[in-house]
Design a protein around this motif. Sequence first.
Motif, PDB file in Angstrom:
ATOM      1  N   UNK A 124     -51.763  28.198  88.420  1.00  0.00           N
ATOM      2  CA  UNK A 124     -51.279  29.012  88.159  1.00  0.00           C
ATOM      3  C   UNK A 124     -49.708  28.790  89.909  1.00  0.00           C
ATOM      4  N   UNK A 125     -50.077  27.697  90.939  1.00  0.00           N
ATOM      5  CA  UNK A 125     -49.887  27.384  91.640  1.00  0.00           C
ATOM      6  C   UNK A 125     -49.209  26.024  91.675  1.00  0.00           C
ATOM      7  N   UNK A 126     -48.368  25.962  91.955  1.00  0.00           N
ATOM      8  CA  UNK A 126     -47.206  24.575  91.670  1.00  0.00           C
ATOM      9  C   UNK A 126     -46.298  24.245  93.308  1.00  0.00           C
ATOM     10  N   UNK A 127     -46.728  23.356  93.659  1.00  0.00           N
ATOM     11  CA  UNK A 127     -46.089  23.372  95.365  1.00  0.00           C
ATOM     12  C   UNK A 127     -45.002  21.416  94.719  1.00  0.00           C
ATOM     13  N   UNK A 128     -43.494  21.630  95.098  1.00  0.00           N
ATOM     14  CA  UNK A 128     -42.699  20.296  95.339  1.00  0.00           C
ATOM     15  C   UNK A 128     -41.883  19.542  96.727  1.00  0.00           C
ATOM     16  N   UNK A 129     -42.783  18.490  97.037  1.00  0.00           N
ATOM     17  CA  UNK A 129     -41.769  17.820  97.986  1.00  0.00           C
ATOM     18  C   UNK A 129     -40.728  17.387  96.801  1.00  0.00           C
ATOM     19  N   UNK A 130     -39.477  17.455  98.138  1.00  0.00           N
ATOM     20  CA  UNK A 130     -38.495  17.015  98.153  1.00  0.00           C
ATOM     21  C   UNK A 130     -37.361  18.051  97.117  1.00  0.00           C
ATOM     22  N   UNK A 131     -35.983  17.684  97.281  1.00  0.00           N
ATOM     23  CA  UNK A 131     -35.050  18.974  96.818  1.00  0.00           C
ATOM     24  C   UNK A 131     -34.200  18.059  95.753  1.00  0.00           C
ATOM     25  N   UNK A 132     -34.461  16.864  95.375  1.00  0.00           N
ATOM     26  CA  UNK A 132     -33.864  16.195  94.942  1.00  0.00           C
ATOM     27  C   UNK A 132     -33.076  16.228  93.221  1.00  0.00           C
ATOM     28  N   UNK A 154     -40.564  22.366  99.431  1.00  0.00           N
ATOM     29  CA  UNK A 154     -40.100  21.936 101.136  1.00  0.00           C
ATOM     30  C   UNK A 154     -39.548  20.464 101.027  1.00  0.00           C
ATOM     31  N   UNK A 155     -38.756  20.438 101.865  1.00  0.00           N
ATOM     32  CA  UNK A 155     -37.405  18.980 101.967  1.00  0.00           C
ATOM     33  C   UNK A 155     -37.362  19.464 103.247  1.00  0.00           C
ATOM     34  N   UNK A 156     -36.592  17.688 104.378  1.00  0.00           N
ATOM     35  CA  UNK A 156     -36.035  18.100 104.647  1.00  0.00           C
ATOM     36  C   UNK A 156     -34.552  18.368 105.361  1.00  0.00           C
ATOM     37  N   UNK A 157     -34.388  18.663 103.889  1.00  0.00           N
ATOM     38  CA  UNK A 157     -32.784  18.873 103.824  1.00  0.00           C
ATOM     39  C   UNK A 157     -32.334  20.261 103.727  1.00  0.00           C
ATOM     40  N   UNK A 159     -34.329  22.765 100.807  1.00  0.00           N
ATOM     41  CA  UNK A 159     -35.006  23.514 100.587  1.00  0.00           C
ATOM     42  C   UNK A 159     -34.873  24.815 100.258  1.00  0.00           C
ATOM     43  N   UNK A 160     -34.419  25.242 101.325  1.00  0.00           N
ATOM     44  CA  UNK A 160     -33.922  26.529 101.283  1.00  0.00           C
ATOM     45  C   UNK A 160     -32.201  26.809 100.429  1.00  0.00           C
ATOM     46  N   UNK A 161     -31.492  26.329  99.998  1.00  0.00           N
ATOM     47  CA  UNK A 161     -30.576  26.246  98.760  1.00  0.00           C
ATOM     48  C   UNK A 161     -31.594  26.146  97.471  1.00  0.00           C
ATOM     49  N   UNK A 162     -32.756  24.940  97.388  1.00  0.00           N
ATOM     50  CA  UNK A 162     -33.098  24.468  96.218  1.00  0.00           C
ATOM     51  C   UNK A 162     -33.489  26.084  95.821  1.00  0.00           C
ATOM     52  N   UNK A 163     -34.528  26.766  96.923  1.00  0.00           N
ATOM     53  CA  UNK A 163     -34.926  28.006  96.549  1.00  0.00           C
ATOM     54  C   UNK A 163     -34.419  29.062  96.063  1.00  0.00           C
ATOM     55  N   UNK A 164     -33.048  29.195  96.667  1.00  0.00           N
ATOM     56  CA  UNK A 164     -31.987  30.177  96.802  1.00  0.00           C
ATOM     57  C   UNK A 164     -31.676  29.861  94.432  1.00  0.00           C
ATOM     58  N   UNK A 165     -31.413  28.678  94.515  1.00  0.00           N
ATOM     59  CA  UNK A 165     -30.904  28.565  93.053  1.00  0.00           C
ATOM     60  C   UNK A 165     -32.391  28.379  92.641  1.00  0.00           C
ATOM     61  N   UNK A 166     -33.705  28.077  92.775  1.00  0.00           N
ATOM     62  CA  UNK A 166     -34.439  28.264  91.123  1.00  0.00           C
ATOM     63  C   UNK A 166     -35.176  29.781  91.147  1.00  0.00           C
ATOM     64  N   UNK A 167     -35.159  30.320  92.359  1.00  0.00           N
ATOM     65  CA  UNK A 167     -36.181  31.127  92.778  1.00  0.00           C
ATOM     66  C   UNK A 167     -37.001  31.478  92.662  1.00  0.00           C
ATOM     67  N   UNK A 174     -44.353  20.635 104.857  1.00  0.00           N
ATOM     68  CA  UNK A 174     -45.302  20.141 103.016  1.00  0.00           C
ATOM     69  C   UNK A 174     -46.383  20.607 103.577  1.00  0.00           C
ATOM     70  N   UNK A 175     -47.127  20.696 104.559  1.00  0.00           N
ATOM     71  CA  UNK A 175     -48.611  21.362 104.692  1.00  0.00           C
ATOM     72  C   UNK A 175     -48.090  22.691 104.417  1.00  0.00           C
ATOM     73  N   UNK A 176     -47.784  23.690 104.794  1.00  0.00           N
ATOM     74  CA  UNK A 176     -47.520  24.458 104.210  1.00  0.00           C
ATOM     75  C   UNK A 176     -47.056  24.895 102.269  1.00  0.00           C
ATOM     76  N   UNK A 177     -46.915  23.901 102.310  1.00  0.00           N
ATOM     77  CA  UNK A 177     -46.099  24.044 100.481  1.00  0.00           C
ATOM     78  C   UNK A 177     -47.231  23.305  99.475  1.00  0.00           C
TER      79      UNK A 177
END
Length: 314
Positions: A124-132, A154-157, A159-167, A174-177
């Motif tokens: 039920x939970x998915x973590x993605x490392x990367x935002x490309x 999570x990504x070093x560049x 992540x916030x923009x990706x999260x907003x775009x995709x909800x 990375x550990x937190x994700x």
Amino acid sequence: MKFLDEQAVRELLRMEALIPVMEDALRALSSAEAVQPLRNVLSVPGHGGFFFTMPASVSGQLGAKLVTFYPDNKDVHTHHALIMLFRPETGEPLAVMDGRLITEMRTAAVSAAATRRLARKDARSLAIIGSGVQAQSHLEAMRLVRQFEEVSVWSPTRAEAFAREHGVRAATSAEDAVRGADVVVVATTSRTPVLQGSWLSPGVHVNAVGAPRPDWRELDDEALGRCRLYVEAREAASRESGDVIAAGHIFAEIGEVIGGQRPGRQHEDDITLFKSVGVAVEDIAAAGLVYRASGDAGLKPAWPADSGTAHRSS
């Protein structure tokens, strides 16, 4: 001969149709029904790029992909490609199509095929490392094979923009994700490990699709030691993936699991890893799907309409 640019490919290719085509191609590869040599790799002097040639014959389709990989690109895509299809009976050229989007989508579709077989049914939970582009494509594909209630990125560049775009949720690290996630996608251009085994929960499934060179790594030694390792093709993964070389063993090809020759997940607490390097049969099968969708009957369907392993869910 037909030419299809990226926009034409985008209009014709759908992830929900691509996943079963990838399943059938991987099954064919592991059953010796497909033919592909190891890809040739040319390092581009002075520019930090790589040029790959990838021919294959699979499911009544014949072709080759020419692809460049420039991992340090900033304002343009890291991958660019052309795929050529030929009539297998005569060798006549049928089509040339842009392969960048196909590369992006087939990679995620293959991870989805692996996730369908290896992740827990109740994931039920998915973590993605990367935002490309691979993070975006994997988010779409993963949601087609499991019902995720929580997605973290999570990504070093960006992540916030990706999260907003995709909800989805932007993790603080990375550990937190990764901690507590049921499925993890590692889709980065990193050449050193970004995923640590100490973060992985019992029962997690990991898809790792970056680090496609023998001296690059995405996963640390503990992660490799805790996982049961699945790949697309033993020979390709053993020569091209630094993670697979470091692991020193492969449990199975994912096509063997799809075809029923080898087991997938056996216990709820198994930690499974699918390490993808990308192989030519995926590109040629995907290009064949695009070609048929364009209205041409020059290629046979990848499988009979009323049968085939690719149609079975598991």
